[in-house]
Design a protein around this motif. Structure first.
Motif, PDB file in Angstrom:
ATOM      1  N   GLY A 110      24.485  47.591  91.187  1.00 58.03           N
ATOM      2  CA  GLY A 110      24.982  48.414  90.066  1.00 58.03           C
ATOM      3  C   GLY A 110      26.534  48.199  90.019  1.00 58.03           C
ATOM      4  N   LEU A 111      27.164  47.215  90.552  1.00 58.89           N
ATOM      5  CA  LEU A 111      28.483  46.872  90.441  1.00 58.89           C
ATOM      6  C   LEU A 111      28.924  45.724  89.610  1.00 58.89           C
ATOM      7  CD1 LEU A 111      29.538  47.046  94.397  1.00 58.89           C
ATOM      8  CD2 LEU A 111      29.613  48.852  92.649  1.00 58.89           C
ATOM      9  N   THR A 112      30.066  45.839  89.229  1.00 58.16           N
ATOM     10  CA  THR A 112      30.616  44.509  88.192  1.00 58.16           C
ATOM     11  C   THR A 112      30.994  43.525  89.180  1.00 58.16           C
ATOM     12  OG1 THR A 112      32.809  45.401  88.251  1.00 58.16           O
ATOM     13  CG2 THR A 112      31.358  46.325  86.553  1.00 58.16           C
ATOM     14  N   ARG A 113      31.338  42.488  88.752  1.00 52.56           N
ATOM     15  CA  ARG A 113      31.512  41.238  89.538  1.00 52.56           C
ATOM     16  C   ARG A 113      32.881  41.629  90.495  1.00 52.56           C
ATOM     17  NH1 ARG A 113      31.799  35.601  86.823  1.00 52.56           N
ATOM     18  NH2 ARG A 113      29.576  36.003  86.495  1.00 52.56           N
ATOM     19  N   LYS A 114      33.766  42.171  89.659  1.00 60.59           N
ATOM     20  CA  LYS A 114      35.101  42.262  90.359  1.00 60.59           C
ATOM     21  C   LYS A 114      34.844  43.535  91.312  1.00 60.59           C
ATOM     22  CE  LYS A 114      39.788  44.321  89.580  1.00 60.59           C
ATOM     23  NZ  LYS A 114      40.644  44.906  88.560  1.00 60.59           N
ATOM     24  N   GLU A 115      34.249  44.583  91.272  1.00 64.45           N
ATOM     25  CA  GLU A 115      33.879  45.615  92.290  1.00 64.45           C
ATOM     26  C   GLU A 115      32.878  44.905  93.446  1.00 64.45           C
ATOM     27  OE1 GLU A 115      33.604  49.496  89.482  1.00 64.45           O
ATOM     28  OE2 GLU A 115      31.852  48.063  89.762  1.00 64.45           O
ATOM     29  N   LYS A 116      32.098  43.912  93.128  1.00 65.86           N
ATOM     30  CA  LYS A 116      31.451  43.225  94.098  1.00 65.86           C
ATOM     31  C   LYS A 116      32.417  42.639  94.898  1.00 65.86           C
ATOM     32  CE  LYS A 116      27.027  42.327  91.491  1.00 65.86           C
ATOM     33  NZ  LYS A 116      26.185  41.420  90.837  1.00 65.86           N
ATOM     34  N   ARG A 117      33.554  41.575  94.575  1.00 65.85           N
ATOM     35  CA  ARG A 117      34.145  41.217  95.351  1.00 65.85           C
ATOM     36  C   ARG A 117      35.059  42.313  96.278  1.00 65.85           C
ATOM     37  NH1 ARG A 117      35.362  38.084  90.622  1.00 65.85           N
ATOM     38  NH2 ARG A 117      37.374  39.186  90.380  1.00 65.85           N
ATOM     39  N   ILE A 118      35.467  43.122  95.564  1.00 64.03           N
ATOM     40  CA  ILE A 118      36.249  44.170  96.358  1.00 64.03           C
ATOM     41  C   ILE A 118      35.528  44.728  97.680  1.00 64.03           C
ATOM     42  CG2 ILE A 118      37.408  46.573  96.024  1.00 64.03           C
ATOM     43  CD1 ILE A 118      38.204  45.698  93.284  1.00 64.03           C
ATOM     44  N   SER A 119      34.280  45.020  97.164  1.00 64.81           N
ATOM     45  CA  SER A 119      33.544  45.778  98.184  1.00 64.81           C
ATOM     46  C   SER A 119      33.070  44.770  99.197  1.00 64.81           C
ATOM     47  CB  SER A 119      32.053  46.079  97.557  1.00 64.81           C
ATOM     48  OG  SER A 119      31.386  45.243  97.120  1.00 64.81           O
ATOM     49  N   LEU A 120      32.765  43.324  98.943  1.00 65.44           N
ATOM     50  CA  LEU A 120      32.658  42.540 100.034  1.00 65.44           C
ATOM     51  C   LEU A 120      33.863  42.161 100.966  1.00 65.44           C
ATOM     52  CD1 LEU A 120      30.657  40.342 101.096  1.00 65.44           C
ATOM     53  CD2 LEU A 120      31.639  38.736  99.711  1.00 65.44           C
ATOM     54  N   ALA A 121      35.002  42.207 100.387  1.00 66.12           N
ATOM     55  CA  ALA A 121      36.171  42.061 101.444  1.00 66.12           C
ATOM     56  C   ALA A 121      36.404  43.485 102.068  1.00 66.12           C
ATOM     57  CB  ALA A 121      37.528  41.974 100.280  1.00 66.12           C
ATOM     58  N   PHE A 122      35.918  44.618 101.498  1.00 60.81           N
ATOM     59  CA  PHE A 122      36.146  45.940 102.278  1.00 60.81           C
ATOM     60  C   PHE A 122      35.223  45.847 103.506  1.00 60.81           C
ATOM     61  CE2 PHE A 122      34.608  50.018 103.089  1.00 60.81           C
ATOM     62  CZ  PHE A 122      35.663  50.920 103.129  1.00 60.81           C
ATOM     63  N   LEU A 123      33.960  45.371 103.085  1.00 63.28           N
ATOM     64  CA  LEU A 123      32.840  45.074 104.335  1.00 63.28           C
ATOM     65  C   LEU A 123      33.486  44.186 105.188  1.00 63.28           C
ATOM     66  CD1 LEU A 123      30.039  45.761 105.586  1.00 63.28           C
ATOM     67  CD2 LEU A 123      29.183  43.776 103.944  1.00 63.28           C
ATOM     68  N   GLY A 124      34.032  43.041 104.790  1.00 64.69           N
ATOM     69  CA  GLY A 124      34.485  42.105 105.770  1.00 64.69           C
ATOM     70  C   GLY A 124      35.821  42.401 106.625  1.00 64.69           C
ATOM     71  N   ALA A 125      36.423  43.378 106.058  1.00 68.78           N
ATOM     72  CA  ALA A 125      37.634  43.998 106.995  1.00 68.78           C
ATOM     73  C   ALA A 125      37.096  44.836 107.929  1.00 68.78           C
ATOM     74  CB  ALA A 125      38.673  44.553 105.955  1.00 68.78           C
ATOM     75  N   THR A 126      35.985  45.958 107.457  1.00 66.55           N
ATOM     76  CA  THR A 126      35.560  46.895 108.447  1.00 66.55           C
ATOM     77  C   THR A 126      35.043  46.623 109.826  1.00 66.55           C
ATOM     78  OG1 THR A 126      34.962  48.088 106.349  1.00 66.55           O
ATOM     79  CG2 THR A 126      34.028  48.837 108.378  1.00 66.55           C
ATOM     80  N   ILE A 127      34.335  45.687 109.641  1.00 64.91           N
ATOM     81  CA  ILE A 127      33.716  45.395 110.977  1.00 64.91           C
ATOM     82  C   ILE A 127      34.683  44.720 111.984  1.00 64.91           C
ATOM     83  CG2 ILE A 127      31.931  43.772 111.880  1.00 64.91           C
ATOM     84  CD1 ILE A 127      30.530  43.723 109.514  1.00 64.91           C
ATOM     85  N   PRO A 128      35.767  43.875 111.911  1.00 64.84           N
ATOM     86  CA  PRO A 128      36.622  43.521 112.868  1.00 64.84           C
ATOM     87  C   PRO A 128      37.533  44.835 113.228  1.00 64.84           C
ATOM     88  CG  PRO A 128      37.097  42.377 110.724  1.00 64.84           C
ATOM     89  CD  PRO A 128      35.730  43.224 110.443  1.00 64.84           C
ATOM     90  N   LEU A 129      37.937  45.340 112.352  1.00 62.96           N
ATOM     91  CA  LEU A 129      38.881  46.513 112.592  1.00 62.96           C
ATOM     92  C   LEU A 129      38.149  47.520 113.485  1.00 62.96           C
ATOM     93  CD1 LEU A 129      40.691  47.119 109.369  1.00 62.96           C
ATOM     94  CD2 LEU A 129      41.633  46.399 111.434  1.00 62.96           C
ATOM     95  N   PHE A 130      36.781  47.946 112.930  1.00 63.90           N
ATOM     96  CA  PHE A 130      36.102  48.791 113.851  1.00 63.90           C
ATOM     97  C   PHE A 130      36.055  48.112 115.331  1.00 63.90           C
ATOM     98  CE2 PHE A 130      31.996  50.267 115.405  1.00 63.90           C
ATOM     99  CZ  PHE A 130      32.071  51.703 115.545  1.00 63.90           C
ATOM    100  N   LEU A 131      35.538  46.941 115.472  1.00 60.14           N
ATOM    101  CA  LEU A 131      35.437  46.492 116.796  1.00 60.14           C
ATOM    102  C   LEU A 131      36.861  46.320 117.564  1.00 60.14           C
ATOM    103  CD1 LEU A 131      32.819  43.557 116.117  1.00 60.14           C
ATOM    104  CD2 LEU A 131      32.563  45.893 117.117  1.00 60.14           C
ATOM    105  N   LEU A 132      37.869  46.132 116.891  1.00 61.81           N
ATOM    106  CA  LEU A 132      38.956  46.041 117.464  1.00 61.81           C
ATOM    107  C   LEU A 132      39.452  47.527 118.010  1.00 61.81           C
ATOM    108  CD1 LEU A 132      41.784  44.437 118.112  1.00 61.81           C
ATOM    109  CD2 LEU A 132      42.725  45.155 115.658  1.00 61.81           C
ATOM    110  N   GLY A 133      39.162  48.604 117.242  1.00 60.10           N
ATOM    111  CA  GLY A 133      39.485  49.963 117.582  1.00 60.10           C
ATOM    112  C   GLY A 133      38.717  50.180 119.192  1.00 60.10           C
ATOM    113  N   CYS A 134      37.413  50.050 118.903  1.00 56.42           N
ATOM    114  CA  CYS A 134      36.615  50.091 120.239  1.00 56.42           C
ATOM    115  C   CYS A 134      36.981  49.297 121.357  1.00 56.42           C
ATOM    116  CB  CYS A 134      35.171  49.629 119.887  1.00 56.42           C
ATOM    117  SG  CYS A 134      34.439  50.689 118.678  1.00 56.42           S
ATOM    118  N   GLY A 135      37.495  48.286 121.151  1.00 56.93           N
ATOM    119  CA  GLY A 135      38.128  47.253 122.315  1.00 56.93           C
ATOM    120  C   GLY A 135      39.275  47.940 122.869  1.00 56.93           C
ATOM    121  N   LEU A 136      40.164  48.611 121.891  1.00 61.01           N
ATOM    122  CA  LEU A 136      41.486  49.047 122.458  1.00 61.01           C
ATOM    123  C   LEU A 136      41.132  50.437 123.160  1.00 61.01           C
ATOM    124  CD1 LEU A 136      44.491  49.400 122.522  1.00 61.01           C
ATOM    125  CD2 LEU A 136      44.350  50.677 120.272  1.00 61.01           C
ATOM    126  N   ALA A 137      40.179  51.133 122.684  1.00 58.50           N
ATOM    127  CA  ALA A 137      39.705  52.403 123.408  1.00 58.50           C
ATOM    128  C   ALA A 137      39.381  51.931 124.933  1.00 58.50           C
ATOM    129  CB  ALA A 137      38.522  53.014 122.908  1.00 58.50           C
TER     130      ALA A 137
END
Length: 270
Positions: A110-137
């Motif tokens: 349901g997304l446009t091509r631009k929105e797909k790129r943004i959401s994929l970048a969003f997903l790509g940044a979410t996982i390492p940041l989440f794991l980084l926060g868990c590691g710091l804890a």
């Protein structure tokens, strides 16, 4: 007998309501299957998971030999319920790349091509940041436990119920992991035009105060050490998000047509 032909994929990603439900069911089964498999594997290696999460507690016990400290299973079913809950917790975390991708893949049509790129970048940044926060804890957990247990009066013992201890530890780790997603949300708001970089830098003082308030309220501990260790990287990530938003705003400005900035009373190049 006529052969059944597969319906061709809609090039614009449009689907009927029934196809949406079937797609949702398929994605849900894949995500649940990934969590189930990861949970079973975590259950197989339960002893290692148990040792990993209890090591900060026993590190405190080793550094304070005069204090009686142990983890206690009070009921007959406590060990079993703890095995199940810890296995599911680890399974959800380990399988997070898969179920996050399934959620993204369900939304993508349901997304446009631009929105797909943004959401994929969003997903790509979410996982390492989440794991980084868990590691710091996990890294600061021994110091936080030492501060909290150090408040026990002389002559008392720290016999910790297993369910309460693991509930505290998992909540502690999750709070850090979720908190580290804060900059991703800011960049996402900027990508859709709701949070320009100029607004972020103008309100940085208020943002820093709110970050420290959030760190004080969200962390399960009440000690200032944990609050500062949590708030300091969040503040750095806030300014990192501002830099990313600034670059995005510059790119948007460079691609903006000149005739949009012409006054209404003037003739444009068009």
């Amino acid at each position: 007998m006529a052969r059944l032909r597969r319906r061709p994929r809609e090039p614009e990603g449009r689907m009927t309501l029934g196809e949406h439900f079937r797609e949702f069911r398929r994605r849900l089964f894949i995500a649940a299957g990934a969590v189930l498999v990861a949970s079973v594997v975590a259950g197989i290696y339960y002893d290692r998971v148990f040792d990993l999460l209890t090591d900060p507690f026993y590190e405190y016990a080793r550094s304070n030999p005069s204090v009686e400290a142990s983890i206690n299973f009070a009921e007959a079913t406590s060990a079993l319920s703890n095995l199940i809950s810890l296995s599911i917790f680890v399974g959800v975390m380990v399988a997070s790349p898969i179920w996050l991708y399934q959620a993204w893949a369900f939304i993508v049509p349901g997304l446009t091509r631009k929105e797909k790129r943004i959401s994929l970048a969003f997903l790509g940044a979410t996982i390492p940041l989440f794991l980084l926060g868990c590691g710091l804890a996990y890294a600061i957990l021994p110091q936080s436990l030492s501060i909290l247990y150090g408040l026990s009066p002389a002559g008392t013992s720290n016999i910790q119920g297993a369910s309460m201890y693991f509930s505290f530890v998992t909540r502690f780790i999750l709070v850090f992991g979720i908190g580290f997603l804060f900059p991703v949300i800011l960049v996402g708001l900027n990508a859709i035009g709701a949070m320009p970089a100029t607004r972020l830098i103008k309100g940085w003082r208020v943002a820093v105060v709110l970050i420290f308030v959030f760190a004080a309220v969200a962390t399960p501990t009440a000690d200032p050490f944990t609050m500062f260790v949590f708030a300091a990287p969040l503040t750095a990530l806030y300014f990192g998000a501002w830099l990313v938003c600034r670059l995005l705003d510059k790119r948007k400005a460079a691609s903006r047509p000149d005739w949009l900035d012409v006054d209404d009373t003037e003739a444009s190049a068009l």
